[in-house]
Write a protein that holds these residues in place. Structure first.
Motif, PDB file in Angstrom:
ATOM      1  N   HIS A  78       0.855  -1.243   0.187  1.00 41.76           N
ATOM      2  CA  HIS A  78       0.077  -0.121   0.016  1.00 41.76           C
ATOM      3  C   HIS A  78       0.914   1.280   0.234  1.00 41.76           C
ATOM      4  O   HIS A  78       1.725   1.401   0.851  1.00 41.76           O
ATOM      5  CB  HIS A  78      -0.697   0.037   1.106  1.00 41.76           C
ATOM      6  N   PRO A  79       0.806   2.245  -0.932  1.00 40.28           N
ATOM      7  CA  PRO A  79       1.589   3.339  -1.144  1.00 40.28           C
ATOM      8  C   PRO A  79       1.554   4.312   0.119  1.00 40.28           C
ATOM      9  O   PRO A  79       2.355   5.156   0.119  1.00 40.28           O
ATOM     10  CB  PRO A  79       1.026   4.088  -2.398  1.00 40.28           C
ATOM     11  N   ASP A  80       0.685   4.413   1.088  1.00 37.58           N
ATOM     12  CA  ASP A  80       0.658   5.222   2.018  1.00 37.58           C
ATOM     13  C   ASP A  80       0.657   4.689   3.537  1.00 37.58           C
ATOM     14  O   ASP A  80       0.494   5.095   4.545  1.00 37.58           O
ATOM     15  CB  ASP A  80      -0.924   5.763   2.214  1.00 37.58           C
ATOM     16  N   ILE A  81       1.296   3.538   3.470  1.00 38.98           N
ATOM     17  CA  ILE A  81       1.714   2.882   4.535  1.00 38.98           C
ATOM     18  C   ILE A  81       3.279   2.231   4.387  1.00 38.98           C
ATOM     19  O   ILE A  81       3.572   1.724   3.632  1.00 38.98           O
ATOM     20  CB  ILE A  81       0.814   1.397   4.849  1.00 38.98           C
ATOM     21  N   HIS A  82       4.018   2.752   5.395  1.00 41.30           N
ATOM     22  CA  HIS A  82       5.208   2.675   5.405  1.00 41.30           C
ATOM     23  C   HIS A  82       6.003   1.825   6.854  1.00 41.30           C
ATOM     24  O   HIS A  82       5.623   2.258   7.684  1.00 41.30           O
ATOM     25  CB  HIS A  82       6.065   3.951   5.183  1.00 41.30           C
ATOM     26  N   ILE A  83       6.779   0.950   6.646  1.00 43.52           N
ATOM     27  CA  ILE A  83       7.427   0.479   7.772  1.00 43.52           C
ATOM     28  C   ILE A  83       8.955   0.540   7.540  1.00 43.52           C
ATOM     29  O   ILE A  83       9.647   0.050   6.598  1.00 43.52           O
ATOM     30  CB  ILE A  83       6.903  -1.418   7.402  1.00 43.52           C
ATOM     31  N   ILE A  91      18.731   1.396  13.322  1.00 44.81           N
ATOM     32  CA  ILE A  91      17.927   2.136  12.038  1.00 44.81           C
ATOM     33  C   ILE A  91      18.534   3.659  12.134  1.00 44.81           C
ATOM     34  O   ILE A  91      18.916   4.288  13.388  1.00 44.81           O
ATOM     35  CB  ILE A  91      16.250   2.630  12.858  1.00 44.81           C
ATOM     36  N   LYS A  92      18.991   4.076  11.265  1.00 42.89           N
ATOM     37  CA  LYS A  92      19.849   5.163  10.721  1.00 42.89           C
ATOM     38  C   LYS A  92      18.970   6.359  10.555  1.00 42.89           C
ATOM     39  O   LYS A  92      17.923   6.279  10.053  1.00 42.89           O
ATOM     40  CB  LYS A  92      20.767   4.638   9.661  1.00 42.89           C
ATOM     41  N   GLN A  97      14.838  10.113   7.418  1.00 37.07           N
ATOM     42  CA  GLN A  97      15.022  11.303   6.681  1.00 37.07           C
ATOM     43  C   GLN A  97      14.189  11.007   5.214  1.00 37.07           C
ATOM     44  O   GLN A  97      13.268  11.689   4.915  1.00 37.07           O
ATOM     45  CB  GLN A  97      16.366  11.733   6.084  1.00 37.07           C
ATOM     46  N   MET A  98      14.486   9.541   4.844  1.00 42.56           N
ATOM     47  CA  MET A  98      13.641   9.205   3.666  1.00 42.56           C
ATOM     48  C   MET A  98      12.118   9.177   4.022  1.00 42.56           C
ATOM     49  O   MET A  98      11.200   9.321   3.368  1.00 42.56           O
ATOM     50  CB  MET A  98      14.100   7.794   3.309  1.00 42.56           C
ATOM     51  N   LEU A  99      11.858   8.466   5.162  1.00 40.80           N
ATOM     52  CA  LEU A  99      10.340   8.419   5.583  1.00 40.80           C
ATOM     53  C   LEU A  99      10.097   9.824   5.443  1.00 40.80           C
ATOM     54  O   LEU A  99       8.611  10.011   5.112  1.00 40.80           O
ATOM     55  CB  LEU A  99      10.367   7.916   6.806  1.00 40.80           C
ATOM     56  N   GLN A 100      10.538  11.034   6.206  1.00 37.62           N
ATOM     57  CA  GLN A 100      10.052  12.162   6.319  1.00 37.62           C
ATOM     58  C   GLN A 100       9.685  12.815   4.936  1.00 37.62           C
ATOM     59  O   GLN A 100       8.651  13.470   4.645  1.00 37.62           O
ATOM     60  CB  GLN A 100      10.837  13.243   6.872  1.00 37.62           C
ATOM     61  N   SER A 130      16.045  12.968  14.619  1.00 37.24           N
ATOM     62  CA  SER A 130      15.067  13.295  13.431  1.00 37.24           C
ATOM     63  C   SER A 130      13.769  12.951  13.659  1.00 37.24           C
ATOM     64  O   SER A 130      12.800  13.667  13.276  1.00 37.24           O
ATOM     65  CB  SER A 130      15.732  12.612  12.340  1.00 37.24           C
ATOM     66  N   LEU A 131      13.352  11.572  14.311  1.00 31.26           N
ATOM     67  CA  LEU A 131      12.144  11.277  14.188  1.00 31.26           C
ATOM     68  C   LEU A 131      11.312  12.358  15.202  1.00 31.26           C
ATOM     69  O   LEU A 131      10.359  12.455  15.159  1.00 31.26           O
ATOM     70  CB  LEU A 131      12.155  10.021  14.852  1.00 31.26           C
ATOM     71  N   LEU A 132      12.163  12.725  16.391  1.00 26.76           N
ATOM     72  CA  LEU A 132      11.375  13.660  17.469  1.00 26.76           C
ATOM     73  C   LEU A 132      10.834  14.891  16.603  1.00 26.76           C
ATOM     74  O   LEU A 132       9.937  15.201  16.795  1.00 26.76           O
ATOM     75  CB  LEU A 132      12.744  14.216  18.442  1.00 26.76           C
TER      76      LEU A 132
END
Length: 334
Positions: A78-83, A91-92, A97-100, A130-132
């Motif tokens: 699904h294009p709008d769900i990312h794991i 986890i780097k 950043q790619m997720l963002q 970055s996640l914060l």
């Protein structure tokens, strides 16, 4: 397939909370699912994603499993769900950043987006920071789900921005039932259910010849411990050290030895239904007559201390030799 209904039985508190949040439209923008491995955190994150994207949810919250969205989520495309999962040991920052960047784009089919971070405790410091920033500026249609077995390793600033959902350890009885349903013998399942909380791991153990041989070696060691220290030390050299190679295997061997001692204690207290070495019950009943509850408690404490020292990186072979001598202290097991 893991279903909403099945997890209402396994994790009723978790599922009730999520159900109420969905039906009332009060989902948090970020969740931290915490609990031991095998308690269903990743499965439930998938179920929650399907509940949010399902085009025909049953009763407004149970994914139908047959619509286009449910099928695509099940197949992982699904294009709008990312794991996000660890790349190697961690986890780097680049992964976050790619997720963002993905989430900065307009939703492919709707405004809704969900991302799940597996083993969130393994984020590097830079990745966590970055996640914060990502969590501090959530969009109304974005849901974050962080999964962890070690909440204490998550930055407090991240914890403060998540709704923490605790998954309880599954009961051994539940895992025994699942193992038997999958073809594991009723005599093997109780031991396995004491060593893991994960169905897949349990199934792997049930077919592992190394594990079957490990049980025999541990029982033999206990039996020779009843005779003399020299014979027990010889047993270590001839059996244990040849079979158990790394720290993880040593730890599992100590767990098996602990289960033997627990079984003897259960037999002495008339709780035979709690015995897990079912194939060895007759022999264990003879052993139980030849020792005392006080002695067993002392030996269990020694094994638990050995596990602690093993995890403190003590030399495994030296540790086992010391344990054998400690278990043999005194001329009698009585």
């Amino acid at each position: 397939m893991n279903t909403w209904e099945s997890y209402e039985t396994i994790q009723p508190t978790v599922m009730k909370m999520l159900k109420n949040s969905i039906k009332k439209g009060r989902l948090a923008h970020a969740y931290l699912f915490e609990g031991m491995r095998g308690t269903g955190k990743k499965d439930v994150s998938l179920l929650l994603s399907k509940s949010l994207f399902c085009t025909h949810p049953i009763d407004g919250y149970i994914p139908c499993e047959v619509c286009h969205n449910c099928k695509r989520i099940n197949s992982g495309n699904h294009p709008d769900i990312h794991i996000v999962e660890p790349d190697g040991a961690s986890i780097k920052k680049q992964q976050i950043q790619m997720l963002q960047e993905e989430f900065a784009k307009t939703g492919v089919e709707s405004k809704k987006k969900v991302y799940t971070i597996v083993h969130a405790d393994r984020m590097t410091v830079n990745a966590a920071n970055s996640l914060l920033k990502f969590l501090e500026e959530p969009t109304s249609e974005t849901t974050a789900i962080l999964l962890t077995e070690q909440t204490q390793k998550i930055l407090p600033t991240i914890l403060s921005r998540c709704q923490i959902v605790t998954f309880k350890q599954l009961s051994p009885e539940h895992l025994i039932q699942k193992l038997v349903e999958r073809g594991v013998s009723e005599k093997k399942a109780p031991i396995i259910a004491q060593l893991t909380n994960n169905l897949d791991e349990g199934l792997a153990l049930s077919n592992d010849e190394w594990f079957a041989q490990a049980q025999k070696i541990v029982l033999k060691l206990y039996e020779v411990l009843r005779k003399n220290p020299l014979e027990a030390l010889v047993s270590l050299q001839e059996d244990w050290f040849l079979h158990f190679k790394d720290k993880e295997q040593y730890d599992q061997g100590l767990d098996l030895l602990l289960l033997v001692l627990k079984d003897l204690l259960y037999i002495q207290h008339g709780k035979q239904t709690r015995v897990v070495y079912l194939d060895e019950r007759d022999r264990l009943e003879q052993f139980a007559l030849q020792t005392s509850a006080k002695r067993l408690a002392s030996q269990m404490a020694a094994v638990l201390d050995a596990k602690r020292r093993l995890h403190a990186n003590m030399n495994p072979q030296l540790l086992l030799e010391q344990l054998v001598l400690q278990l043999q202290e005194g001329s009698s097991f009585v």
